[in-house]
Design a protein around this motif. Structure first.
Motif, short mmCIF file in Angstrom:
data_model
loop_
_atom_site.label_atom_id
_atom_site.label_comp_id
_atom_site.label_asym_id
_atom_site.label_seq_id
_atom_site.Cartn_x
_atom_site.Cartn_y
_atom_site.Cartn_z
N LEU A 1 43.26 70.23 -65.86
CA LEU A 1 44.14 69.11 -66.22
C LEU A 1 43.88 68.74 -67.67
N PRO A 2 44.92 68.28 -68.38
CA PRO A 2 44.70 67.87 -69.77
C PRO A 2 43.76 66.66 -69.83
N THR A 3 42.80 66.72 -70.73
CA THR A 3 41.86 65.59 -70.86
C THR A 3 42.57 64.32 -71.30
N SER A 4 43.76 64.47 -71.87
CA SER A 4 44.50 63.30 -72.36
C SER A 4 45.29 62.59 -71.26
N LEU A 5 45.32 63.18 -70.03
CA LEU A 5 46.09 62.57 -68.95
C LEU A 5 45.49 61.20 -68.60
N PRO A 6 46.25 60.10 -68.83
CA PRO A 6 45.70 58.77 -68.56
C PRO A 6 45.55 58.51 -67.06
N VAL A 7 44.42 57.94 -66.68
CA VAL A 7 44.14 57.60 -65.29
C VAL A 7 43.78 56.12 -65.24
N PHE A 8 44.39 55.40 -64.30
CA PHE A 8 44.13 53.97 -64.15
C PHE A 8 43.66 53.69 -62.72
N LEU A 9 42.61 52.92 -62.60
CA LEU A 9 42.14 52.47 -61.29
C LEU A 9 42.52 51.00 -61.16
N ASP A 10 43.61 50.76 -60.42
CA ASP A 10 44.17 49.41 -60.33
C ASP A 10 43.79 48.77 -59.00
N SER A 11 42.55 48.35 -58.92
CA SER A 11 42.04 47.68 -57.73
C SER A 11 40.70 47.06 -58.08
N PRO A 12 40.63 45.76 -58.25
CA PRO A 12 39.34 45.14 -58.56
C PRO A 12 38.26 45.52 -57.55
N MET A 13 38.66 45.65 -56.29
CA MET A 13 37.72 46.03 -55.24
C MET A 13 37.18 47.43 -55.49
N ALA A 14 38.05 48.36 -55.84
CA ALA A 14 37.62 49.73 -56.12
C ALA A 14 36.77 49.79 -57.38
N VAL A 15 37.14 48.99 -58.39
CA VAL A 15 36.36 48.94 -59.62
C VAL A 15 34.93 48.49 -59.31
N ASN A 16 34.79 47.42 -58.55
CA ASN A 16 33.47 46.90 -58.21
C ASN A 16 32.68 47.89 -57.36
N THR A 17 33.37 48.56 -56.44
CA THR A 17 32.72 49.55 -55.59
C THR A 17 32.19 50.72 -56.41
N THR A 18 32.96 51.15 -57.40
CA THR A 18 32.56 52.28 -58.22
C THR A 18 31.22 52.03 -58.90
N HIS A 19 30.98 50.81 -59.31
CA HIS A 19 29.71 50.48 -59.96
C HIS A 19 28.53 50.53 -58.99
N LEU A 20 28.79 50.42 -57.68
CA LEU A 20 27.71 50.41 -56.69
C LEU A 20 27.03 51.76 -56.53
N PHE A 21 27.71 52.84 -56.92
CA PHE A 21 27.12 54.17 -56.72
C PHE A 21 25.81 54.33 -57.49
N GLU A 22 25.70 53.65 -58.63
CA GLU A 22 24.45 53.72 -59.38
C GLU A 22 23.32 52.98 -58.66
N SER A 23 23.67 52.01 -57.79
CA SER A 23 22.67 51.21 -57.09
C SER A 23 22.18 51.86 -55.80
N HIS A 24 22.88 52.90 -55.34
CA HIS A 24 22.52 53.56 -54.07
C HIS A 24 22.44 55.07 -54.27
N PRO A 25 21.52 55.52 -55.12
CA PRO A 25 21.49 56.95 -55.49
C PRO A 25 21.11 57.88 -54.34
N GLY A 26 20.39 57.40 -53.33
CA GLY A 26 19.94 58.27 -52.27
C GLY A 26 20.98 58.61 -51.23
N GLU A 27 22.16 57.98 -51.29
CA GLU A 27 23.16 58.14 -50.24
C GLU A 27 24.28 59.12 -50.60
N HIS A 28 24.29 59.60 -51.82
CA HIS A 28 25.40 60.47 -52.24
C HIS A 28 24.89 61.63 -53.08
N ARG A 29 25.80 62.56 -53.37
CA ARG A 29 25.44 63.78 -54.08
C ARG A 29 25.50 63.62 -55.60
N LEU A 30 26.02 62.52 -56.09
CA LEU A 30 26.25 62.37 -57.52
C LEU A 30 24.94 62.18 -58.27
#
Length: 454
Positions: free
Chosen positions: A265-294
């Motif tokens: 995909l072109p790196t210039s393709l704009p992506v928007f996450l339009d959900s305050p709930m999803a935005v806040n959830t995304t930040h939680l992945f750094e707080s729970h490193p043992g539960e995911h592969r990232l």
């Protein structure tokens, strides 16, 4: 005295999970979810439970998705005073999901009143944002692998189930009986979540069956998503992606990030996450490193892989932008939230695309779109659908039928009884047949409202 389970929800349907366990005058509720989908199911949310909330002594939550946790504010509002036991990840997500659920219900009621869409004189929310905030202090956290005592003489142990952050299977021990609640089981090959732990020994098992009659395709989410987004980008269109704010949104963000790194995909393709709930959830992945592969780097990249939209004004401003672009917005089955405004705005243009990312419960707008309908009803009007509709087959966060059977086989010995829950009638019965035939175990699909021994 015997131990019984009453199936108050999640029986014959994928939503509304509520399992009431009773013994010796005590009652404990495992999961406390909202019904979603068909109107007759949603109306059940307004029907009083057959047991008074103040007679329920404790609640155990497998995970935070609203079809498992979203009834909690109403339970508390109507008199529940016990503790709600769950994992730290589920507690953190409930802090985001439950107030947002109350807020959306207030907004929907206000919209219905403004536009006179309600058959009632005044449309009311099931509960408010404040009701949800009042619920959070009732939550007590339990570490994975540790045993808690929700009631005197009762024990509960939470083990990782994959699926989303904090998701667990729960082994409940009472009066010498061991009852295992699978919760929603994740996939062993999930793009971001770790696989479920093996199943512990139990006398009775309640297992989900969302995909009880299906096998996930060999094709992965990257190979499915790449050509779809490449098509819409080439024609300058807008891809509207209804996503679950918890889990699916982050998987899609990571997938798009990887596709850009690979040059698909072109790196210039704009992506928007339009959900305050999803935005806040995304930040939680750094707080729970043992539960995911990232990795730590991947978790940080999630928060920078899209423009994060928080305010209503920012969301409305997206409508003035031209494609190509990708808008990820909740809810995942298009039952409410900001994604409805994007669908109403973009569905009528053939250059655009609607990408459905997982199971669409019957009766939801997502299911209507998946069926190829030419119109979809949004905010009281029929919206024409000319946009290309793509349903990803590989994006599900649920184990498929083979993976569910594999999980059951990890039990050291056969249980006395298996109850098939959290599935539509067809998938649930198909999975019952496979358990009977391939494992030789006793299995049944309980009816909603029925009570059975453990």
């Amino acid at each position: 005295m015997s131990v019984t389970i009453t199936f108050l929800g999640g029986a014959g349907t994928v939503t509304g999970s509520k399992y009431l366990v009773r013994h010796d005058g005590k009652s404990l509720l495992v999961d406390c979810g909202l019904f979603q989908g068909y109107k007759q199911l949603r109306l059940r949310n307004w029907t009083p439970l057959p047991v008074a909330p103040d007679q329920i002594n404790a609640v155990l939550l497998t995970h935070a998705h609203l079809d498992h946790s979203g009834y909690l504010p109403l339970l508390v509002k109507e008199g529940f005073t016990g503790h709600v036991y769950t994992t730290t990840g589920t507690r953190d997500l409930c802090k985001i999901l439950l107030p947002d659920s109350g807020h959306i219900q207030e907004e929907d009621a206000a919209f219905a009143n403004r536009h006179k869409l309600s058959k009632h004189e005044t449309a009311l929310p099931l509960y408010t944002r404040q009701d949800a905030l009042d619920t959070l202090p009732f939550i007590k956290t339990v570490e994975f692998g540790k045993t808690c005592s929700p009631l005197p003489g009762w024990k509960a142990t939470f083990s990782p189930a994959g699926h989303i952050l904090g998701a667990s299977s729960i082994l409940l021990e009472v009066a010498g009986r061991r009852i295992l609640f699978s919760g929603d089981l994740g996939r062993p090959d999930d793009l971001i979540m770790s696989p479920p732990d093996d199943a512990p020994q139990a006398d009775t098992v309640l297992i989900e069956s969302t995909y009880g009659d299906r096998i996930h395709p060999v094709e992965d989410i990257l190979s499915e998503l790449a050509p779809a987004l490449a098509r819409v980008a080439k024609r300058g269109g807008v891809a509207v992606v209804p996503v679950f704010a918890v889990g699916r949104a982050q998987a899609l963000l990571h997938a798009i990030h990887l596709l850009k790194l690979k040059g698909d995909l072109p790196t210039s393709l704009p992506v928007f996450l339009d959900s305050p709930m999803a935005v806040n959830t995304t930040h939680l992945f750094e707080s729970h490193p043992g539960e995911h592969r990232l990795s730590t780097q991947d978790s940080r990249a999630l928060t920078h892989s899209a423009t994060m939209i928080n305010s209503t004004d920012e969301s409305k401003a997206l409508a003035s932008r031209h494609g190509p672009m990708v808008i990820l917005s909740a809810s995942g089955m298009a039952t409410g939230g900001r994604v409805l405004h994007h669908l109403a705005h973009y569905a009528g243009d053939h250059r655009n695309m609607i990408i459905l990312t997982g199971f669409q419960a019957p009766g939801t707008r997502g299911a209507t779109l998946a069926s190829g309908a030419k119109t979809v009803r949004i905010h009281g009007r029929d919206v024409e659908v000319k946009a290309e509709v793509v349903q990803l087959q590989s994006a599900s966060a649920h184990a498929d039928a083979n993976q569910l059977l594999t999980w059951l086989r990890t039990m050291p010995q056969a249980p006395d009884q298996v109850y098939i829950v959290h599935g539509e009638a067809g998938p649930a019965d198909a999975f019952r047949c496979r358990i009977n035939r391939e494992l030789g175990w006793r299995a049944m699909v309980p009816e909603a409202g029925s009570t059975w021994p453990t």
